[in-house]
Design an enzyme around this catalytic site. Structure first.
Site, PDB file in Angstrom:
ATOM      1  N   ASP A  32       0.728  -1.277   0.161  1.00 39.78           N
ATOM      2  CA  ASP A  32       0.054  -0.010  -0.065  1.00 39.78           C
ATOM      3  C   ASP A  32       0.743   1.210   0.077  1.00 39.78           C
ATOM      4  O   ASP A  32       1.795   1.666   0.858  1.00 39.78           O
ATOM      5  CB  ASP A  32      -0.863  -0.164   1.221  1.00 39.78           C
ATOM      6  CG  ASP A  32      -2.078   0.965   1.328  1.00 39.78           C
ATOM      7  OD1 ASP A  32      -3.014   0.881   0.412  1.00 39.78           O
ATOM      8  OD2 ASP A  32      -1.839   2.203   2.045  1.00 39.78           O
ATOM      9  N   GLU A  41       1.886  -0.209  -4.677  1.00 36.88           N
ATOM     10  CA  GLU A  41       1.005   1.027  -5.230  1.00 36.88           C
ATOM     11  C   GLU A  41       1.952   2.063  -5.061  1.00 36.88           C
ATOM     12  O   GLU A  41       2.410   2.660  -4.342  1.00 36.88           O
ATOM     13  CB  GLU A  41      -0.075   1.032  -4.171  1.00 36.88           C
ATOM     14  CG  GLU A  41      -1.211   2.019  -4.696  1.00 36.88           C
ATOM     15  CD  GLU A  41      -1.877   2.688  -3.559  1.00 36.88           C
ATOM     16  OE1 GLU A  41      -2.952   3.188  -3.939  1.00 36.88           O
ATOM     17  OE2 GLU A  41      -1.532   2.551  -2.460  1.00 36.88           O
TER      18      GLU A  41
HETATM   19  C1  NOJ Z   1      -4.259   2.883  -0.987  1.00 38.29           C
HETATM   20  C2  NOJ Z   1      -5.631   2.120  -0.768  1.00 38.29           C
HETATM   21  O1  NOJ Z   1      -5.694   1.564  -2.084  1.00 38.29           O
HETATM   22  C3  NOJ Z   1      -6.664   3.015  -0.294  1.00 38.29           C
HETATM   23  O2  NOJ Z   1      -8.012   2.374  -0.505  1.00 38.29           O
HETATM   24  C4  NOJ Z   1      -6.448   3.586   1.161  1.00 38.29           C
HETATM   25  O3  NOJ Z   1      -7.649   4.167   1.452  1.00 38.29           O
HETATM   26  C5  NOJ Z   1      -5.017   3.975   1.264  1.00 38.29           C
HETATM   27  N1  NOJ Z   1      -4.131   3.412   0.436  1.00 38.29           N
HETATM   28  C6  NOJ Z   1      -4.674   3.965   2.607  1.00 38.29           C
HETATM   29  O4  NOJ Z   1      -4.215   2.920   2.875  1.00 38.29           O
END
Ligand code: NOJ
Ligand code: CA
Length: 545
Positions: free
Chosen positions: A211, A282
């Site tokens: 993440d 990500e």
């Molecule tokens: C990215 C995630 O995909 C999203 O859904 C989330 O709110 C944020 N990171 C915080 O973890």
């Protein structure tokens, strides 16, 4: 199991290169205990659908950890347990075991940037300024006028700093205030978070989706971000309301994070000596030169930084060709591409490009060179659902793309037992027509197209590992490219418009149409022109040159 030798360098044809990843938003995939929320048992029950009917290779399952669910599970209170809402550790182990028996791989969410404010680490940290856990988070004194320490903004909007009156300092939260940022400059944090990885790798997971991988390190001096006068918000980006107002040079993408990923890679590689393990990060859209840094200078960091480029690319042939071309040119030798057209933070694909182009998008995603990640429900062509304000869970409007997967046209769309009082989010209003059972029975449905594309891709090395080359088809309406191995040449021609068009070129004369997005033609081609109907995509098996 951590006997580190030389780093494991990926060879061609690893599962995360040739396979297709299916992104399961767990709350909305399948509920098996009648509480209206999807669960791990639901994934186990649908492994036939995933592995056989659809034919994907790996599942990325969104967070299932104990959590107050303020950010739908991305606010984690315990990194090494399963929330009873989703099951228990025994069910998790059963999922891993059953997936591996079928040759499916499991990627879990790993959220290193922050915890829930209910995590015991943060409860301790906020107890007093001299608590031993204080340095596990990012705390700072107010400015002399009492305002936050700097101008950093949260991904969710507003200041990234929350005032803690009891201890007289601000803490950093790059997302909701319930999600305090961990301080990765504190060695114990890194050790504790690496232990989390060891815990799940030891239980057999094949990969982690990291993440906000670009955010874990910040400027140690907490300097203000400069303003961004040209910043224009993306209409599809639901998550970053005022993100573009600043240049995020001090709160994101800090160069020190690469050292962490090198160490993390070494840890994954150590487990990889038993069976390949991977990390997919990500990483927000950024200039390609910055983006490729996440592979590591020696390809010794992330196996794949997610490529969200196509989500933000205008849906025209020249723009798509340019985006793919830029990635292909930027990739260092040995680094592997990947593509994403949707996820739980963005408006749904069918809502962004329209239902007709969603079929063209399916062909694009599954024929480009690189690992595709497919968002659950896109295989049905599902669109964003209107959610009445009283039923919303997410203040940013992301619920619209997170509704329960419709399995049938029956009660609760077969997502949950008919006796379930209510689903956590309403179903998409068209679920009686758009559902798995209905589309399985329809020979030319969107699901049929995804199944055909997935099986064709699986059987076709030119699509899985072949090279990519853009082709000039003589028109701006179509995006045309070749995928090649030494023995096969495929042409993919995508009409990005609602008008019929003919593309020209010698590449396909004498070839054969293998697949149309309409699933109704497989003829041989005799001339140099290739006629495409409105919103049609074609795969042509061309004579090899
Ligand atoms: C990215 C995630 O995909 C999203 O859904 C989330 O709110 C944020 N990171 C915080 O973890
Ligand atoms: Ca449930």
């Amino acid at each position: 199991m951590e006997t580190s030798d030389a780093p494991v360098k990926p060879g061609p044809g690893e599962w995360w290169q040739t396979g297709v990843i299916y992104h399961i938003y767990l709350r909305s995939f399948k509920d098996t205990n009648g509480d209206g929320v999807g669960d791990l048992r639901g994934v186990i029950e649908q492994l036939d659908y995933l592995g056989e009917t659809l034919g994907v290779d790996a599942l990325w399952v969104s967070p299932f950890y104990p959590s107050p669910q303020k950010d739908c599970g991305y606010d984690i209170a315990d990194f090494t347990a399963v929330d009873p809402l989703f099951g228990d550790l025994a069910t998790f182990d059963e999922l891993v075991e059953r997936m591996h028996r079928r040759g499916l791989r499991l990627i879990i969410d790993y959220v290193p940037n922050h915890t829930s404010d209910q995590h015991s680490w943060f409860v301790e940290a906020r107890a007093s300024q001299d608590n031993p856990k204080r340095a596990w988070y990012v705390w700072a004194d107010p400015k002399p006028d009492g305002s936050p320490p700097n101008n950093w903004t949260s991904e969710m909007g507003g200041s990234a700093w929350a005032w803690d009156a009891a201890t007289g300092q601000y803490y950093l939260h790059s997302h909701y205030a319930d999600q305090p940022d961990l301080n990765w400059r504190t060695p114990e944090v890194k050790e504790a978070m690496f232990d989390v990885l060891r815990f799940w790798l030891g239980r057999g997971v094949d990969g982690v989706r990291i993440d906000v991988a670009h955010m874990i390190m910040k400027d140690p001096d907490l300097r203000d971000n400069p303003p961004n006068p040209e910043g224009a918000p993306s209409p599809f980006d639901l998550q970053h309301p005022d993100f573009s107002a600043q240049r995020h040079v001090h709160d994101r993408r800090h160069p020190d994070l690469h050292g962490v990923y090198r160490e993390m890679r070494a840890l994954l590689d150590a487990y990889g000596q038993e069976r390949p393990r991977m990390a997919i990060g990500e990483v927000e859209v950024m200039p390609w030169d910055d983006w490729i840094a996440y592979f590591g200078a020696e390809l010794d960091e992330l196996h794949l930084p997610f490529n969200f480029g196509l989500i933000e690319t205008p849906w025209t042939a020249p723009a798509l060709r340019a985006s793919v071309g830029a990635l292909e040119r930027a990739l260092p030798a040995g680094a592997w591409p990947n593509y994403v057209l949707g996820n739980h933070d963005r408006a749904r694909l069918a809502s962004r490009v329209g239902p007709a182009q969603a079929r063209v998008a399916a062909m694009l995603l599954l024929t480009l060179r690189g690992t595709p990640t497919l968002y659950y429900g896109d295989e049905l062509g599902g669109a964003d659902a209107p959610i009445p304000p009283a039923l919303r869970h997410d203040s940013l409007g992301r619920d619209a793309a997170r509704t329960p997967l419709p399995w049938t046209g029956g009660p609760h769309a077969g997502f949950s037992a008919p006796s379930t009082p209510a689903l956590w989010l309403p179903l998409a209003p068209d679920y009686r027509a758009v559902n798995v059972a209905h589309q399985r029975a329809e020979s030319r449905s969107m699901l049929a197209l995804y199944r055909r594309l997935l099986s064709y891709r699986k059987a076709t090395p030119a699509l899985r590992v072949g090279s990519y080359e853009a082709i000039d088809g003589g028109t701006e309406q179509c995006y045309v490219y070749a995928r090649m191995t030494s023995t096969m040449r495929l042409i993919v021609a995508l009409n990005l418009t609602g008008e019929p068009v003919e593309v020209r070129g010698r590449a396909w004369a004498g070839g054969k149409i293998a697949l149309s997005t309409y699933l109704d033609r497989t003829e041989s081609l005799r001339q140099d022109t290739l006629p495409l109907r409105a919103d049609e995509g074609l795969i042509v098996e061309a004579p090899h040159q």
